[in-house]
Motif scaffolding. Sequence first.
Motif, PDB file in Angstrom:
ATOM      1  N   ARG A   1     -27.463  27.088 -19.033  1.00 18.31           N
ATOM      2  CA  ARG A   1     -27.097  26.169 -20.114  1.00 18.31           C
ATOM      3  C   ARG A   1     -25.802  25.481 -19.688  1.00 18.31           C
ATOM      4  O   ARG A   1     -24.889  26.122 -19.165  1.00 18.31           O
ATOM      5  N   PHE A   2     -25.736  24.166 -19.898  1.00 18.32           N
ATOM      6  CA  PHE A   2     -24.561  23.427 -19.452  1.00 18.32           C
ATOM      7  C   PHE A   2     -24.325  22.228 -20.364  1.00 18.32           C
ATOM      8  O   PHE A   2     -25.216  21.812 -21.104  1.00 18.32           O
ATOM      9  N   HIS A   3     -23.141  21.661 -20.267  1.00 21.69           N
ATOM     10  CA  HIS A   3     -22.795  20.467 -21.039  1.00 21.69           C
ATOM     11  C   HIS A   3     -23.018  19.246 -20.157  1.00 21.69           C
ATOM     12  O   HIS A   3     -22.394  19.105 -19.109  1.00 21.69           O
ATOM     13  N   HIS A   4     -23.937  18.366 -20.580  1.00 20.42           N
ATOM     14  CA  HIS A   4     -24.287  17.204 -19.774  1.00 20.42           C
ATOM     15  C   HIS A   4     -23.172  16.149 -19.883  1.00 20.42           C
ATOM     16  O   HIS A   4     -22.832  15.705 -20.983  1.00 20.42           O
ATOM     17  N   PRO A   5     -22.601  15.715 -18.755  1.00 23.45           N
ATOM     18  CA  PRO A   5     -21.455  14.799 -18.807  1.00 23.45           C
ATOM     19  C   PRO A   5     -21.795  13.394 -19.291  1.00 23.45           C
ATOM     20  O   PRO A   5     -20.943  12.708 -19.849  1.00 23.45           O
ATOM     21  N   THR A   6     -23.041  12.964 -19.097  1.00 22.83           N
ATOM     22  CA  THR A   6     -23.425  11.618 -19.532  1.00 22.83           C
ATOM     23  C   THR A   6     -23.830  11.602 -21.004  1.00 22.83           C
ATOM     24  O   THR A   6     -23.397  10.738 -21.768  1.00 22.83           O
ATOM     25  N   HIS A   7     -24.658  12.552 -21.392  1.00 22.23           N
ATOM     26  CA  HIS A   7     -25.170  12.580 -22.768  1.00 22.23           C
ATOM     27  C   HIS A   7     -24.223  13.291 -23.732  1.00 22.23           C
ATOM     28  O   HIS A   7     -24.456  13.264 -24.943  1.00 22.23           O
ATOM     29  N   ASP A   8     -23.189  13.959 -23.194  1.00 22.05           N
ATOM     30  CA  ASP A   8     -22.187  14.646 -24.022  1.00 22.05           C
ATOM     31  C   ASP A   8     -22.854  15.600 -25.005  1.00 22.05           C
ATOM     32  O   ASP A   8     -22.593  15.597 -26.209  1.00 22.05           O
TER      33      ASP A   8
END
Length: 235
Positions: free
Chosen positions: A138-145
């Motif tokens: 699980r990660f935080h997507h940098p483009t979609h925030d």
Amino acid sequence: WYVERYLEAEGPVLELAVGGGRVALRAARKGAQVVGLDVTHGMLVEADKRRAKLPKAKRKHLKLLRGDMRAFAFGRRFDLITCPFNAFMHMYTREDAEACLARIREHLAPGGRFIFDVAMPDLEYLNRPAFKRFPGIRFHHPTHDCDYIYSEQSAWDPVTQINQMWFHYDRSAPSETAPAYFCIQLSHRYFFPMELEALLHHSGFAIEARYGDFEEGPLDKDSDSQVLVCRASDP
């Protein structure tokens, strides 16, 4: 590692499959002259956007051109030609690879080097159950925030040596703008070390150095990459 090689080169460097300019832009910022070739218009648009963020004096250090690395003709030669970060693995057939290497040899200056890398085949990974979906992080997507859960599938063909991969992204948090799901597909042709040595030899190249990583460690069974420094062999 690539940027250091660019800065050591005399004159412009030709980078094949320049993509979004990850390597070329860093080298240009440090003073190297780079000609970047890519077949994909969208990637060149992205590279051009990033080039526009360079200091004005450095923007001219990177020239971007659209073209196929199997069929380009610039009418000039380069002291260094590169194909970084597994891009050569998009040469899916022997004919693709030979055509690319022939164009590279035509464009190498006397004494020039061709440097590239490909992944070391990992048979345990490649022979995973075909199409089974393996969970990831699980990660935080940098483009979609937004937070996503990553998973992947693959299907390996041992005859063509092509691995088809699907990277799945499932949104794990509410969002009004981020997509709930998207998938990216990627295909890589794997090259075994002795196969690659033979291909280079018959295409008119001599291997000057071969490493198993970007710290120039030895190529062995635990290596993730094959990093090759080549010169055109004597006629």
